[in-house]
Design an enzyme around this catalytic site. Structure first.
Site, mmCIF file in Angstrom:
data_model
loop_
_atom_site.group_PDB
_atom_site.id
_atom_site.type_symbol
_atom_site.label_atom_id
_atom_site.label_comp_id
_atom_site.label_asym_id
_atom_site.label_seq_id
_atom_site.Cartn_x
_atom_site.Cartn_y
_atom_site.Cartn_z
ATOM 1 N N ILE A 140 7.522 1.884 2.291
ATOM 2 C CA ILE A 140 6.421 1.030 1.835
ATOM 3 C C ILE A 140 6.768 -0.445 2.067
ATOM 4 O O ILE A 140 7.734 -0.960 1.501
ATOM 5 C CB ILE A 140 6.107 1.287 0.335
ATOM 6 C CG1 ILE A 140 5.854 2.786 0.092
ATOM 7 C CG2 ILE A 140 4.926 0.430 -0.119
ATOM 8 C CD1 ILE A 140 4.804 3.430 0.972
ATOM 9 N N THR A 141 5.947 -1.090 2.900
ATOM 10 C CA THR A 141 6.157 -2.509 3.193
ATOM 11 C C THR A 141 5.902 -3.315 1.922
ATOM 12 O O THR A 141 4.876 -3.138 1.264
ATOM 13 C CB THR A 141 5.210 -2.950 4.328
ATOM 14 O OG1 THR A 141 5.432 -2.091 5.449
ATOM 15 C CG2 THR A 141 5.462 -4.395 4.738
ATOM 16 N N SER A 171 1.268 7.217 17.667
ATOM 17 C CA SER A 171 0.457 7.300 18.895
ATOM 18 C C SER A 171 -0.221 8.667 19.011
ATOM 19 O O SER A 171 -1.372 8.763 19.459
ATOM 20 C CB SER A 171 1.336 7.061 20.127
ATOM 21 O OG SER A 171 1.723 5.712 20.183
ATOM 22 N N GLU A 230 1.289 2.857 10.535
ATOM 23 C CA GLU A 230 -0.180 2.958 10.393
ATOM 24 C C GLU A 230 -0.778 3.977 11.363
ATOM 25 O O GLU A 230 -1.841 3.774 11.934
ATOM 26 C CB GLU A 230 -0.834 1.574 10.512
ATOM 27 C CG GLU A 230 -0.395 0.688 9.356
ATOM 28 C CD GLU A 230 -1.170 -0.596 9.213
ATOM 29 O OE1 GLU A 230 -2.392 -0.581 9.424
ATOM 30 O OE2 GLU A 230 -0.541 -1.603 8.851
ATOM 31 N N PHE A 266 0.865 -1.184 0.000
ATOM 32 C CA PHE A 266 0.000 0.000 0.000
ATOM 33 C C PHE A 266 0.894 1.224 0.000
ATOM 34 O O PHE A 266 1.682 1.411 0.940
ATOM 35 C CB PHE A 266 -0.840 -0.063 1.277
ATOM 36 C CG PHE A 266 -1.840 1.028 1.485
ATOM 37 C CD1 PHE A 266 -2.869 1.238 0.588
ATOM 38 C CD2 PHE A 266 -1.791 1.803 2.642
ATOM 39 C CE1 PHE A 266 -3.819 2.218 0.828
ATOM 40 C CE2 PHE A 266 -2.741 2.784 2.882
ATOM 41 C CZ PHE A 266 -3.755 2.985 1.971
ATOM 42 N N ALA A 273 4.112 13.606 3.383
ATOM 43 C CA ALA A 273 2.758 13.126 3.687
ATOM 44 C C ALA A 273 2.835 11.820 4.462
ATOM 45 O O ALA A 273 2.761 10.727 3.901
ATOM 46 C CB ALA A 273 1.956 12.931 2.393
ATOM 47 N N LEU A 314 1.071 4.929 0.414
ATOM 48 C CA LEU A 314 0.417 6.166 0.834
ATOM 49 C C LEU A 314 1.459 7.192 1.267
ATOM 50 O O LEU A 314 1.466 8.338 0.803
ATOM 51 C CB LEU A 314 -0.538 5.839 1.995
ATOM 52 C CG LEU A 314 -1.191 6.999 2.717
ATOM 53 C CD1 LEU A 314 -2.137 7.730 1.777
ATOM 54 C CD2 LEU A 314 -1.977 6.500 3.931
ATOM 55 N N GLN A 364 14.376 -5.854 31.833
ATOM 56 C CA GLN A 364 14.747 -5.452 33.195
ATOM 57 C C GLN A 364 14.673 -6.637 34.161
ATOM 58 O O GLN A 364 15.590 -6.867 34.952
ATOM 59 C CB GLN A 364 13.804 -4.320 33.656
ATOM 60 C CG GLN A 364 14.259 -3.587 34.880
ATOM 61 C CD GLN A 364 15.530 -2.776 34.600
ATOM 62 O OE1 GLN A 364 15.812 -2.428 33.468
ATOM 63 N NE2 GLN A 364 16.298 -2.530 35.643
HETATM 64 C C1 LIG Z 1 8.393 -0.162 9.287
HETATM 65 C C2 LIG Z 1 7.400 0.771 8.647
HETATM 66 C C3 LIG Z 1 6.571 0.294 7.637
HETATM 67 C C4 LIG Z 1 5.691 1.161 6.994
HETATM 68 N N1 LIG Z 1 4.908 0.682 5.965
HETATM 69 C C5 LIG Z 1 4.120 1.542 5.281
HETATM 70 C C6 LIG Z 1 3.360 1.092 4.139
HETATM 71 O O1 LIG Z 1 3.353 -0.105 3.809
HETATM 72 N N2 LIG Z 1 2.651 2.012 3.438
HETATM 73 C C7 LIG Z 1 2.630 3.325 3.779
HETATM 74 O O2 LIG Z 1 1.992 4.099 3.082
HETATM 75 N N3 LIG Z 1 3.319 3.789 4.861
HETATM 76 C C8 LIG Z 1 4.067 2.936 5.608
HETATM 77 N N4 LIG Z 1 4.791 3.398 6.698
HETATM 78 C C9 LIG Z 1 4.781 4.804 7.022
HETATM 79 C C10 LIG Z 1 4.003 5.123 8.290
HETATM 80 O O3 LIG Z 1 2.632 4.963 8.087
HETATM 81 C C11 LIG Z 1 4.409 6.538 8.698
HETATM 82 O O4 LIG Z 1 5.733 6.442 9.198
HETATM 83 C C12 LIG Z 1 3.505 7.117 9.773
HETATM 84 O O5 LIG Z 1 2.235 7.391 9.252
HETATM 85 C C13 LIG Z 1 4.088 8.419 10.357
HETATM 86 O O6 LIG Z 1 4.438 9.311 9.344
HETATM 87 P P1 LIG Z 1 5.898 9.970 9.316
HETATM 88 O O7 LIG Z 1 6.889 8.878 9.571
HETATM 89 O O8 LIG Z 1 6.007 10.743 8.070
HETATM 90 O O9 LIG Z 1 5.959 10.906 10.567
HETATM 91 P P2 LIG Z 1 5.438 12.421 10.640
HETATM 92 O O10 LIG Z 1 4.044 12.517 10.165
HETATM 93 O O11 LIG Z 1 6.456 13.297 10.004
HETATM 94 O O12 LIG Z 1 5.438 12.657 12.222
HETATM 95 C C14 LIG Z 1 6.622 12.979 12.954
HETATM 96 C C15 LIG Z 1 6.201 13.185 14.405
HETATM 97 O O13 LIG Z 1 5.277 14.284 14.481
HETATM 98 C C16 LIG Z 1 4.087 13.856 15.126
HETATM 99 N N5 LIG Z 1 2.930 14.519 14.529
HETATM 100 C C17 LIG Z 1 2.663 14.673 13.217
HETATM 101 N N6 LIG Z 1 1.497 15.313 13.056
HETATM 102 C C18 LIG Z 1 1.022 15.574 14.302
HETATM 103 C C19 LIG Z 1 -0.136 16.219 14.786
HETATM 104 N N7 LIG Z 1 -1.057 16.743 13.971
HETATM 105 N N8 LIG Z 1 -0.289 16.322 16.149
HETATM 106 C C20 LIG Z 1 0.622 15.810 16.987
HETATM 107 N N9 LIG Z 1 1.748 15.179 16.571
HETATM 108 C C21 LIG Z 1 1.944 15.078 15.244
HETATM 109 C C22 LIG Z 1 4.017 12.357 14.890
HETATM 110 O O14 LIG Z 1 3.196 11.729 15.833
HETATM 111 C C23 LIG Z 1 5.476 11.985 15.008
HETATM 112 O O15 LIG Z 1 5.810 11.840 16.347
HETATM 113 C C24 LIG Z 1 5.631 2.518 7.394
HETATM 114 C C25 LIG Z 1 6.437 2.980 8.439
HETATM 115 C C26 LIG Z 1 7.298 2.126 9.086
HETATM 116 C C27 LIG Z 1 8.139 2.660 10.205
#
Ligand SMILES: Cc1cc2nc3c(=O)[nH]c(=O)nc-3n(C[C@H](O)[C@H](O)[C@H](O)COP(=O)(O)OP(=O)(O)OC[C@H]3O[C@@H](n4cnc5c(N)ncnc54)[C@H](O)[C@@H]3O)c2cc1C
Length: 401
Positions: free
Chosen positions: A157-158, A382, A379, A123, A130, A125, A352
């Site tokens: 992207i997984t 927190s 996904e 998937f 973004a 996204l 621990q």
């Molecule tokens: C191992 C792994 C596999 C993944 N697989 C997929 C996949 O298959 N397909 C896919 O599309 N994506 C995938 N992802 C991406 C994943 O969904 C994103 O990493 C996740 O949605 C967070 O987005 P970001 O890393 O860009 O962090 P950011 O959105 O840049 O966030 C950075 C920090 O800011 C905080 N933050 C951002 N906005 C707000 C807000 N409005 N209020 C408070 N805090 C906020 C976040 O909580 C975080 O702590 C994967 C990620 C990982 C780590």
């Protein structure tokens, strides 16, 4: 807890537990160390039908309920999170949008390949700008010659490397904001054709010709989920026929929001599995650890067991709401939030309590800690779960939009 489970659920759980302990536990450490994709076990999981647990039989799946799927993820993750995310990302993120939003021709073309595990799905996204703000999608799809030309860069992207079928999002109407995002099905050849041919799953010649202009980028060297394949998915003037549009133009955003709601219960189950696995390690080590004699350690153990039970209630309750067709978005967010944060606490607590043995590889608790941390990010972080829950509460109170 077993009130949620039927006889067949319990039987399924036993089968998956036996499989995970027999086939995954012996290789999990080596796969983690070498960051190697578990092709041999992917073949075995395909043979067990785990890539299509709740896909209807007419499309090649096992035709079981969503609860069965949740139990599978929990049991796999209890032993190894990388195997669990391989099934989870393929099922909820890659296959379910086609099942839920595809037309009959799309379902007939792709689901039998996906549900039987013949090829892996993903998937696309997330983009550099973004992640949490998925409405900020920059990938663009322009109408050309009765189809679309898509250009953009999806990150993290997984299955971007090992997979062959992807649902991706792209902007078809910039002026419409989130309502201008559309989903498409694209294909590419697996980056691991030799391994796929060796094990007999992972590559489907009948998907050829693959979508021109779609390729995988470099593999990420991650802290956890190391045996799961994570890469960029690059679309460069990718030529996508109109019949590969998933749903109508502009429906992409709402559809991936629904996909993520469901996916969050899966990640909740995955995190729950890690937490249970950590608790099991503490109990397995109990004869040699200070646990028997230390009341302080026993209090910690009791608190952890209570929290694991609470997490299981949250995850199963969200799955139960979904099964009944009731709104479950806020319950899914609560389950993911609580179980993810618990999984980190549980793995750290296990380390621990085991002392120096927790830092070594005798017990897999240090791997569990690294795997658990990702559950707080993938996904929806927190923080985003907290926003979903708070907005739901405010809406219910009549003070939110
Ligand atoms: C191992 C792994 C596999 C993944 N697989 C997929 C996949 O298959 N397909 C896919 O599309 N994506 C995938 N992802 C991406 C994943 O969904 C994103 O990493 C996740 O949605 C967070 O987005 P970001 O890393 O860009 O962090 P950011 O959105 O840049 O966030 C950075 C920090 O800011 C905080 N933050 C951002 N906005 C707000 C807000 N409005 N209020 C408070 N805090 C906020 C976040 O909580 C975080 O702590 C994967 C990620 C990982 C780590």
């Amino acid at each position: 807890m077993d009130a949620y489970l039927s006889e067949s659920h319990r039987a399924l759980r036993s089968r998956i537990r036996e499989f995970a302990e027999g086939e995954i536990a012996p290789v999990a450490r080596e796969l983690d160390e070498t960051s190697r994709f578990p092709w041999e076990n992917v073949r075995k999981m395909a043979d067990l039908g785990l890539f299509g647990v709740s896909v209807p039989k007419e499309y090649g799946g096992l035709g079981l309920d969503y609860f069965s799927y949740i139990l599978v993820i929990e049991e796999l993750a209890r032993v190894d999170a990388s195997h669990a995310i391989t099934v989870s990302a393929h099922s909820t993120l890659g296959s379910s949008p086609i099942l839920n939003f595809g037309d009959e021709a799309q379902k007939r073309r792709y689901l039998p390949l996906l549900a039987t595990g013949r090829v892996l799905a993903g998937f696309g996204l997330t983009e550099p700008g973004a992640g949490s703000d998925s409405a900020g999608t920059r990938t663009v799809a322009t109408r050309v010659n009765g189809g679309y030309r898509i250009t953009g860069n999806k990150i993290f992207i997984t299955h971007a490397g090992v997979g062959e079928v992807f649902v991706v999002t792209a902007v078809t109407d910039r002026s419409a904001g989130a309502r201008g995002i559309t989903s498409f099905i694209v294909t590419k050849e697996t980056t691991d054709r030799e391994a796929a041919e060796r094990v007999g799953v992972g590559h489907a010649p009948e998907l050829e010709p693959f979508t021109p202009g779609v390729r995988a980028g470099k593999k990420e060297d991650k802290m956890g989920w190391r045996a799961s394949d994570t890469r960029e998915l690059i679309l460069e003037d990718a030529e996508v026929p109109a019949e590969n549009r998933l749903g109508a133009e502009g429906e992409g955003f709402i559809n991936f929001m629904k996909t993520l709601d469901s996916g969050r219960i899966g990640i909740g189950a995955l995190a729950l599995g890690i937490a249970q696995g950590a608790l099991d390690c503490i109990l397995a080590a109990a004869p040699d650890a200070r646990l028997r004699d230390s009341q302080g350690a026993q209090f910690t153990l009791a608190d952890l067991a209570t929290e694991v039970t609470a997490a299981r209630h949250l995850v199963y309750h969200a799955a139960w709401l979904r099964e009944r067709g009731e709104p479950y978005g806020h319950a899914a967010a609560m389950a993911k939030l609580y179980a993810s944060e618990l999984s980190v606490r549980a793995a750290a607590t296990a380390i621990q309590l085991l002392g120096e043995r927790g830092l070594l590889d005798e017990y897999p608790v240090e791997r569990m800690l690294r795997d658990a941390k990702i559950c707080e990010i993938g996904e929806g972080t927190s923080e985003i779960q907290r926003l979903v829950i708070a907005r739901h509460l405010l809406r219910e109170a009549g003070v939110g939009s």
